[in-house]
Write an enzyme that holds these catalytic residues in place. Structure first.
Site, short mmCIF file in Angstrom:
data_model
loop_
_atom_site.label_atom_id
_atom_site.label_comp_id
_atom_site.label_asym_id
_atom_site.label_seq_id
_atom_site.Cartn_x
_atom_site.Cartn_y
_atom_site.Cartn_z
N TRP A 135 0.83 -1.18 0.00
CA TRP A 135 0.00 0.00 0.00
C TRP A 135 0.87 1.24 0.00
CZ3 TRP A 135 -2.04 -3.25 4.36
CH2 TRP A 135 -3.08 -4.10 3.92
N ILE A 138 2.44 2.49 3.37
CA ILE A 138 3.36 1.60 4.09
C ILE A 138 4.49 1.13 3.19
CG2 ILE A 138 3.56 -0.54 5.42
CD1 ILE A 138 0.65 -0.19 6.24
N CYS A 139 4.18 0.21 2.30
CA CYS A 139 5.22 -0.45 1.51
C CYS A 139 5.76 0.40 0.38
CB CYS A 139 4.70 -1.78 0.97
SG CYS A 139 4.35 -2.96 2.30
N VAL A 140 5.13 1.53 0.08
CA VAL A 140 5.68 2.49 -0.87
C VAL A 140 6.38 3.62 -0.12
CG1 VAL A 140 5.14 4.19 -2.66
CG2 VAL A 140 4.03 1.96 -2.69
N PRO A 143 10.09 2.72 1.84
CA PRO A 143 11.31 2.68 1.03
C PRO A 143 11.56 3.98 0.28
CG PRO A 143 9.59 1.36 0.01
CD PRO A 143 9.10 1.72 1.38
#
Length: 236
Positions: A135, A138-140, A143
């Site tokens: 999502w 979070i995961c975008v 990083p």
């Protein structure tokens, strides 16, 4: 130097050297295939099931279009999943673009904390890191913010990413902008990579990607091809 050490904000890692990232405007700020590396993060069934910021099929369509564009321009592309044994394999449309590539499956929520991903990006020697994933918040965002702090020029493809709500997606984009990350859409990436229609080597591939995934643009292109192939009254 540790891969997780924070580098100065005015530097980036490229082919083992730190070079300037103070290039936020002007022609050099635009994407080129030669400078780009793409990371597609966690487009998996579990994430899609709670994707509510966008219509899910649109996000998947755009992500697959982005992946196909990267293949047309020979842009190195890194595929990742998180706990795929529970969250599901990468969506088939993306895997089909790179059938020979096994996604890097990790346990870290933050992709940039997995050294395999960081090493794969650095091995390309590319300075402009393009990210799309699920999502966004979070995961975008994790990083993207970390990589921007370590000297990469980071671009997040907002319409090939999505969050658990519109607010979650929007707040993540705002937070990333504050960290120096540039938001962009997948068709804009495609346009910046092509840049000039005189670059005939990639025109056919670009047209095919647009026809398959460009929505109204693809429909209009097909119509244009029909009109060009239709005899005029003098030819009939």
């Amino acid at each position: 130097m540790s891969v997780h050490c924070r580098r100065p904000a005015d530097a980036k890692f490229q082919k083992g050297n730190l070079v300037s990232t103070e290039n936020k405007a002007g022609l050099g700020a635009l994407l080129t295939p030669e400078e780009s590396v793409l990371a597609l993060i966690d487009h998996q069934p579990f994430q899609v099931a709670n994707l509510h910021s966008h219509e899910p099929t649109m996000v998947i369509n755009n992500a697959v279009g982005l992946a196909k564009a990267a293949k047309v321009f020979d842009v190195p592309t890194i595929l990742t999943t998180v706990l795929e044994e529970r969250g599901g394999f990468l969506v088939q449309g993306l895997q089909d673009v790179f059938p020979e590539q096994k996604p890097i499956n990790r346990t870290f929520i933050n992709t940039w904390q997995d050294e395999r991903v960081v090493d794969a990006v650095k091995a390309t020697g590319r300075k402009k890191l393009i990210i799309a994933g699920l999502w966004t918040e979070i995961c975008v965002a994790m990083p993207a913010i970390q990589a921007a702090g370590e000297g990469f020029e980071v671009f997040v493809v907002t319409d090939a990413s999505g969050g658990v709500s519109k607010e979650a997606h929007d707040m993540a984009v705002q937070r990333m902008i504050q960290a120096g990350v540039a938001p962009i859409t997948w068709m804009a990436v495609l346009g910046e990579w092509q840049r000039d229609w005189a670059r005939e080597k990639t025109v056919e591939g670009v047209a095919e990607v647009q026809a398959q995934h460009g929505g109204a643009s693809g429909v209009a292109f097909a119509w244009e091809m029909q009109l060009l192939a239709t005899p005029t009254g003098s030819e009939a």
